[in-house]
Enzyme design. Structure first.
Site, short mmCIF file in Angstrom:
data_model
loop_
_atom_site.label_atom_id
_atom_site.label_comp_id
_atom_site.label_asym_id
_atom_site.label_seq_id
_atom_site.Cartn_x
_atom_site.Cartn_y
_atom_site.Cartn_z
N ASP A 288 0.85 -1.23 0.04
CA ASP A 288 0.05 0.03 0.14
C ASP A 288 0.87 1.35 0.07
O ASP A 288 2.08 0.94 0.35
CB ASP A 288 -1.04 0.11 1.16
CG ASP A 288 -2.23 0.87 0.84
OD1 ASP A 288 -2.28 1.98 0.68
OD2 ASP A 288 -3.18 0.17 0.91
N SER B 288 -15.51 -4.30 -9.92
CA SER B 288 -16.74 -3.66 -9.41
C SER B 288 -17.90 -3.95 -10.08
O SER B 288 -17.93 -4.07 -11.38
CB SER B 288 -16.39 -1.97 -9.30
OG SER B 288 -17.81 -1.46 -8.73
N TYR C 41 -14.03 6.09 -12.86
CA TYR C 41 -14.01 4.75 -12.17
C TYR C 41 -14.90 3.78 -13.03
O TYR C 41 -14.47 2.70 -13.02
CB TYR C 41 -14.78 5.00 -10.79
CG TYR C 41 -14.85 3.84 -9.94
CD1 TYR C 41 -13.55 3.65 -9.14
CD2 TYR C 41 -15.99 2.87 -9.77
CE1 TYR C 41 -13.43 2.70 -8.16
CE2 TYR C 41 -15.91 1.96 -8.93
CZ TYR C 41 -14.58 1.82 -7.88
OH TYR C 41 -14.64 0.66 -7.09
#
Length: 251
Positions: A37, A137, A150
């Site tokens: 990360d 997603s 997105y």
């Protein structure tokens, strides 16, 4: 369960949300973990065995950083068995007002980062007979209002996953993706402060509630495991039934 004892699993976006839950799930099943990360991962690593964990700071939008995280994983544990491309950012708004910077930030992290990670990992996953799981997603399977970058990035991840699964199948590498709907994470924190918006989302979800990160993590672990040994190129909705709808309102 100990499906991943002796296996090395790398999870990007591991500092919070789905990434954190996924790392904890793999840890509970015996994996050696590489946590990646840009942010501090101390909370994720809490309680994990130091012998079975490597914390590696990297920005997945940087191809060299992705090369480095894969190299660090193999140097530490000698192998790589599972790559979970989970790191992501969000930007939206009126398409006519979107800046180049906002567009590139989302595409670079959410789509380019998946490609960079996979490219670097392929030689090692071929040796181990490993697998890749990408966090896509429901926004990659259909459009949303005012969410153009997105939607574009996650739609790219969806078809990238399918194409890569075809290319890598004969090399013994499986490639799948999860497609969550509204999940309680740092990315959606503002939404959970807006009760009206939250109620509207819940009305569109047949199960009538949002998803918890641990529920997505369970599906990621399944797809990465031998239990899913004949599954590749799959987009698994973890969406409470959102994608089952044709979009018409409740009767």
């Amino acid at each position: 369960m100990d499906r991943f004892t002796g296996k090395t699993v790398l999870v990007t976006g591991a500092a919070s949300g789905i990434g954190q839950a996924t790392a904890r799930r793999f840890a509970s099943e015996g994996a050696n973990l590489v946590l990646v990360d840009r942010n501090d991962m101390g909370e994720t690593a809490k309680g994990m065995s130091p012998d079975r964990i490597l914390i590696h700071t990297a920005d997945v939008s940087d191809d060299k950083a992705c090369d480095g995280m894969i190299a660090a994983a193999v140097e530490r544990f000698g192998t790589l068995d599972v790559l979970v491309n989970n790191a992501g950012v969000y930007s939206g708004g009126d398409p006519a007002q979107l800046s180049n910077e906002d567009w590139r930030k989302v595409i670079a992290t959410d789509l380019d980062g998946v490609f960079y990670g996979c490219r670097a990992a392929i030689p090692h996953l071929e040796k181990s007979g490993g697998s890749i799981v990408n966090t896509a997603s429901v926004s990659g399977t259909g459009g949303d209002w005012n969410t153009l970058p997105y939607n574009a990035a996650k739609g790219g991840v969806v078809n990238f996953t399918r194409a890569l699964a075809m290319d890598l199948g004969k090399r013994g590498i499986r490639v799948n993706a999860v497609c969550p709907s509204l999940t309680r994470t740092a990315m959606t924190e503002d939404m959970f402060d807006d009760e009206e918006a939250l109620a509207a989302f819940r009305e569109r979800i047949p199960l009538g509630r949002h998803c918890e990160p641990e529920e997505v993590a369970a599906v990621i672990a399944f797809l990465a495991s031998a239990d899913a040994s004949f599954i590749t190129g799959a987009m698994i909705p973890v969406d409470g039934g959102v994608s089952a709808s044709n979009g018409q309102p409740p009767q």
